[in-house]
Design a protein around this motif. Structure first.
Motif, mmCIF file in Angstrom:
data_model
loop_
_atom_site.group_PDB
_atom_site.id
_atom_site.type_symbol
_atom_site.label_atom_id
_atom_site.label_comp_id
_atom_site.label_asym_id
_atom_site.label_seq_id
_atom_site.Cartn_x
_atom_site.Cartn_y
_atom_site.Cartn_z
ATOM 1 N N GLY A 54 5.109 -7.173 -22.256
ATOM 2 C CA GLY A 54 4.407 -7.246 -20.976
ATOM 3 C C GLY A 54 5.264 -7.701 -19.811
ATOM 4 N N ILE A 55 6.571 -7.504 -19.917
ATOM 5 C CA ILE A 55 7.462 -7.935 -18.826
ATOM 6 C C ILE A 55 7.945 -6.744 -17.995
ATOM 7 C CG2 ILE A 55 9.629 -9.118 -18.279
ATOM 8 C CD1 ILE A 55 9.300 -10.713 -20.853
ATOM 9 N N GLY A 56 8.184 -5.600 -18.659
ATOM 10 C CA GLY A 56 8.799 -4.451 -17.993
ATOM 11 C C GLY A 56 8.056 -3.965 -16.763
ATOM 12 N N LEU A 57 6.737 -3.719 -16.878
ATOM 13 C CA LEU A 57 5.983 -3.186 -15.735
ATOM 14 C C LEU A 57 5.826 -4.218 -14.629
ATOM 15 C CD1 LEU A 57 3.226 -0.978 -17.412
ATOM 16 C CD2 LEU A 57 5.274 -0.238 -16.194
ATOM 17 N N SER A 58 5.774 -5.484 -15.005
ATOM 18 C CA SER A 58 5.736 -6.540 -13.991
ATOM 19 C C SER A 58 7.025 -6.525 -13.170
ATOM 20 C CB SER A 58 5.558 -7.903 -14.673
ATOM 21 O OG SER A 58 5.723 -8.943 -13.741
ATOM 22 N N THR A 59 8.158 -6.309 -13.859
ATOM 23 C CA THR A 59 9.447 -6.222 -13.173
ATOM 24 C C THR A 59 9.496 -4.996 -12.270
ATOM 25 O OG1 THR A 59 10.509 -7.313 -15.061
ATOM 26 C CG2 THR A 59 11.948 -6.143 -13.513
ATOM 27 N N VAL A 60 8.963 -3.876 -12.759
ATOM 28 C CA VAL A 60 8.919 -2.645 -11.961
ATOM 29 C C VAL A 60 8.156 -2.877 -10.662
ATOM 30 C CG1 VAL A 60 7.879 -0.340 -11.847
ATOM 31 C CG2 VAL A 60 9.208 -1.005 -13.852
ATOM 32 N N LYS A 61 6.970 -3.457 -10.748
ATOM 33 C CA LYS A 61 6.148 -3.695 -9.559
ATOM 34 C C LYS A 61 6.863 -4.629 -8.579
ATOM 35 C CE LYS A 61 1.418 -4.951 -8.223
ATOM 36 N NZ LYS A 61 1.620 -6.035 -7.265
ATOM 37 N N LYS A 62 7.493 -5.651 -9.119
ATOM 38 C CA LYS A 62 8.214 -6.606 -8.277
ATOM 39 C C LYS A 62 9.351 -5.914 -7.531
ATOM 40 C CE LYS A 62 10.389 -11.166 -8.621
ATOM 41 N NZ LYS A 62 10.874 -12.201 -9.564
ATOM 42 N N LEU A 63 10.114 -5.062 -8.225
ATOM 43 C CA LEU A 63 11.217 -4.350 -7.592
ATOM 44 C C LEU A 63 10.714 -3.374 -6.537
ATOM 45 C CD1 LEU A 63 13.495 -3.597 -10.679
ATOM 46 C CD2 LEU A 63 14.135 -4.966 -8.696
ATOM 47 N N VAL A 64 9.674 -2.608 -6.866
ATOM 48 C CA VAL A 64 9.123 -1.625 -5.927
ATOM 49 C C VAL A 64 8.669 -2.313 -4.639
ATOM 50 C CG1 VAL A 64 7.185 -0.056 -5.509
ATOM 51 C CG2 VAL A 64 8.462 0.103 -7.652
ATOM 52 N N GLU A 65 7.950 -3.415 -4.775
ATOM 53 C CA GLU A 65 7.449 -4.118 -3.589
ATOM 54 C C GLU A 65 8.585 -4.732 -2.777
ATOM 55 O OE1 GLU A 65 4.524 -6.785 -5.151
ATOM 56 O OE2 GLU A 65 2.976 -5.225 -5.221
ATOM 57 N N ARG A 66 9.630 -5.227 -3.454
ATOM 58 C CA ARG A 66 10.779 -5.775 -2.732
ATOM 59 C C ARG A 66 11.526 -4.677 -1.973
ATOM 60 N NH1 ARG A 66 8.709 -9.882 -4.438
ATOM 61 N NH2 ARG A 66 9.765 -11.763 -5.198
ATOM 62 N N LEU A 67 11.392 -3.435 -2.442
ATOM 63 C CA LEU A 67 12.031 -2.304 -1.766
ATOM 64 C C LEU A 67 11.109 -1.685 -0.711
ATOM 65 C CD1 LEU A 67 13.713 -0.590 -4.858
ATOM 66 C CD2 LEU A 67 14.837 -1.957 -3.106
ATOM 67 N N GLY A 68 10.031 -2.382 -0.387
ATOM 68 C CA GLY A 68 9.133 -1.945 0.679
ATOM 69 C C GLY A 68 8.171 -0.849 0.273
ATOM 70 N N GLY A 69 7.904 -0.710 -1.028
ATOM 71 C CA GLY A 69 7.032 0.365 -1.487
ATOM 72 C C GLY A 69 5.802 -0.120 -2.218
ATOM 73 N N THR A 70 5.087 0.830 -2.806
ATOM 74 C CA THR A 70 3.892 0.542 -3.601
ATOM 75 C C THR A 70 3.954 1.366 -4.880
ATOM 76 O OG1 THR A 70 2.634 2.304 -2.503
ATOM 77 C CG2 THR A 70 2.465 0.078 -1.562
ATOM 78 N N ILE A 71 3.192 0.953 -5.876
ATOM 79 C CA ILE A 71 3.141 1.693 -7.142
ATOM 80 C C ILE A 71 1.696 1.807 -7.603
ATOM 81 C CG2 ILE A 71 3.540 -0.392 -8.535
ATOM 82 C CD1 ILE A 71 5.145 1.470 -10.459
ATOM 83 N N SER A 72 1.364 2.957 -8.168
ATOM 84 C CA SER A 72 0.013 3.176 -8.690
ATOM 85 C C SER A 72 0.121 3.918 -10.013
ATOM 86 C CB SER A 72 -0.829 3.988 -7.690
ATOM 87 O OG SER A 72 -0.233 5.255 -7.464
ATOM 88 N N VAL A 73 -0.977 3.923 -10.767
ATOM 89 C CA VAL A 73 -0.983 4.585 -12.075
ATOM 90 C C VAL A 73 -2.303 5.316 -12.277
ATOM 91 C CG1 VAL A 73 -1.827 2.476 -13.208
ATOM 92 C CG2 VAL A 73 -0.696 4.233 -14.563
ATOM 93 N N ALA A 74 -2.206 6.504 -12.864
ATOM 94 C CA ALA A 74 -3.383 7.272 -13.268
ATOM 95 C C ALA A 74 -3.199 7.642 -14.730
ATOM 96 C CB ALA A 74 -3.528 8.530 -12.413
ATOM 97 N N SER A 75 -4.253 7.533 -15.514
ATOM 98 C CA SER A 75 -4.084 7.765 -16.946
ATOM 99 C C SER A 75 -5.364 8.299 -17.584
ATOM 100 C CB SER A 75 -3.671 6.452 -17.633
ATOM 101 O OG SER A 75 -3.369 6.670 -18.986
ATOM 102 N N LYS A 76 -5.187 9.143 -18.599
ATOM 103 C CA LYS A 76 -6.297 9.630 -19.421
ATOM 104 C C LYS A 76 -5.974 9.301 -20.868
ATOM 105 C CE LYS A 76 -7.963 13.358 -16.434
ATOM 106 N NZ LYS A 76 -8.271 14.805 -16.334
ATOM 107 N N LEU A 77 -6.854 8.563 -21.484
ATOM 108 C CA LEU A 77 -6.622 8.096 -22.845
ATOM 109 C C LEU A 77 -6.375 9.278 -23.779
ATOM 110 C CD1 LEU A 77 -6.524 5.242 -23.971
ATOM 111 C CD2 LEU A 77 -8.875 5.529 -24.752
ATOM 112 N N GLY A 78 -5.263 9.215 -24.494
ATOM 113 C CA GLY A 78 -4.917 10.260 -25.444
ATOM 114 C C GLY A 78 -4.208 11.452 -24.837
#
Length: 402
Positions: free
Chosen positions: A364-388
């Motif tokens: 549970g560390i990788g995506l937290s790091t991704v979000k932190k980096l994206v926001e520090r670079l002045g951006g945003t991140i979102s996710v869309a998913s369908k189970l399976g």
């Protein structure tokens, strides 16, 4: 002259005054704008924002005067804060027993005074918004209403300033704690990496030299020790990576091709033939933090590979420019994310799946790091998913070439 009396709640009132940290501070434009506007509306030469200290009247803003404090025992505001009515008016101080021989009247020609109490949200009178004139006069109803409204705005400014100071203090505390945690993570990673490496090597040696003397359960225990050591090593590396992300985003922007970056990452991840990765048809030139972007893609691609139950893994990467941002998208055909866990996946130590493709549980560390980096670079991140059916991550970073 009559000196103003001391309020019954003086100690509590003084504590309230000092809680705003405004005494002996420099002039501020927000308050000076209000006193200038007050003087204009009421057509007077002097307008003040005052705070009543224990023995002085501190002038936080002084329009029409060249000093910033006066003794409390001769102040008009000392009387104003005792007045039952919110607005205290002295039309001609020369005829008022409380003020007729006051030094402000005799030496400064303070004849007319009107002051509105500045009352804190918890009911303590802090000072006044007041006006002076050198001649007797009265105020119209509209001027009185304006004076009261402006006094209300002064208190709002007091409160906003107090909250901002509290936030700055909290920010500093959080930064200090984060620095301590970062140092701790670095220390732990350094101290634990070597013992973990020794455990992995030792388990291999034991299997090689003594494996024939062990039964299946014994060899299984060795595998368990080795795998647990790898898991803990990855966890420590991820934690260190998370706290090092602040340093990564400080790197200078550089020019590079998008597809060259993606190809380098794919080679680094040593992806086998069971995976099909489709790069963008159009290769674009980027100007930005290559190292941070590489870290983001490594984390996202690793997730797409690990959390996939299909015989053939398919990952589509998209990249395009807009006026102010670069856009990136990674879509896979993996296991997907349950709806009730999508909102948690970017929180550190939160995971969406029990186990990955190889039966291992994520940290549970990788995506937290991704979000932190994206926001520090002045951006945003979102996710869309369908189970399976799969997951799509879309993120932006601010362009450095505009």
């Amino acid at each position: 002259m009559i000196e103003p009396a001391t309020p019954k709640d003086e100690q509590l009132r003084l504590a309230a005054v000092k809680s705003y940290n405004l005494l002996d501070t420099l002039p501020e434009k927000d308050f000076d704008n209000i006193t200038a506007l007050t003087a204009s509306i009421c057509d007077v030469p002097i307008s003040l924002v005052t705070l009543l200290d224990s023995d002085r009247n501190f002038l936080k803003s002084h329009y029409g005067l060249d000093f910033d404090e006066s003794p409390r025992d001769i102040s008009f505001c000392g009387h104003a804060i005792l007045n039952e009515e919110n607005l205290f008016i002295v039309e001609d101080a020369r005829k008022d027993i409380r003020f007729k021989d006051n030094p402000l009247v005799l030496e400064k020609n303070a004849v007319f005074y009107a002051g509105v109490k500045l009352v804190s949200p918890d009911g303590f009178t802090l000072g006044t918004l007041c006006i002076f004139d050198t001649k007797p006069r009265t105020l119209s109803k509209s001027q009185k209403d304006a004076l009261k409204a402006l006094a209300y705005q002064v208190v709002r400014l007091f409160e906003a300033r107090k909250k901002n100071e509290a936030l700055l203090v909290l920010q500093e505390e959080l930064k200090a704690r984060n620095d301590e945690l970062k140092n701790f993570a670095g220390l732990v990673s350094h101290d634990m990496k070597m013992p973990l490496a020794n455990m992995i090597i030792t388990s291999d040696i034991l299997r090689s030299k003594y494996g024939k003397f062990l039964d299946d359960q014994g060899r299984e225990y060795l595998d368990y020790i080795k795998q647990s050591s790898f898991t803990l090593s990855e966890y420590i590396s991820g934690l260190l990576e998370h706290y090092e992300s602040d340093n990564i985003v400080k790197r200078e922007a550089e020019r590079f091709d998008s597809n060259a970056l993606f190809e380098e990452i794919i080679e680094l991840l040593n992806i086998d033939g069971e995976c099909e990765i489709n790069l963008p048809e159009k290769n674009i030139e980027l100007l930005g933090n290559r190292v941070a972007l590489e870290q983001i893609f490594i984390n996202l691609l690793t997730n797409s590979l690990k959390y996939n139950d299909k015989d053939k893994i398919i990952i589509d990467i998209s990249c395009w420019k807009e006026s102010k941002e670069y856009h990136f998208q990674i879509a896979d055909n993996g296991i997907g994310i349950p709806k009730n866990k999508i909102s948690d996946i970017f929180e550190i130590f939160k995971t969406a799946a029990e186990n990955d493709r190889f039966g291992k549980k994520g940290n549970g560390i990788g995506l937290s790091t991704v979000k932190k980096l994206v926001e520090r670079l002045g951006g945003t991140i979102s996710v869309a998913s369908k189970l399976g059916r799969g997951t799509t991550f879309h993120f932006t970073i601010k362009r450095s070439d505009i």
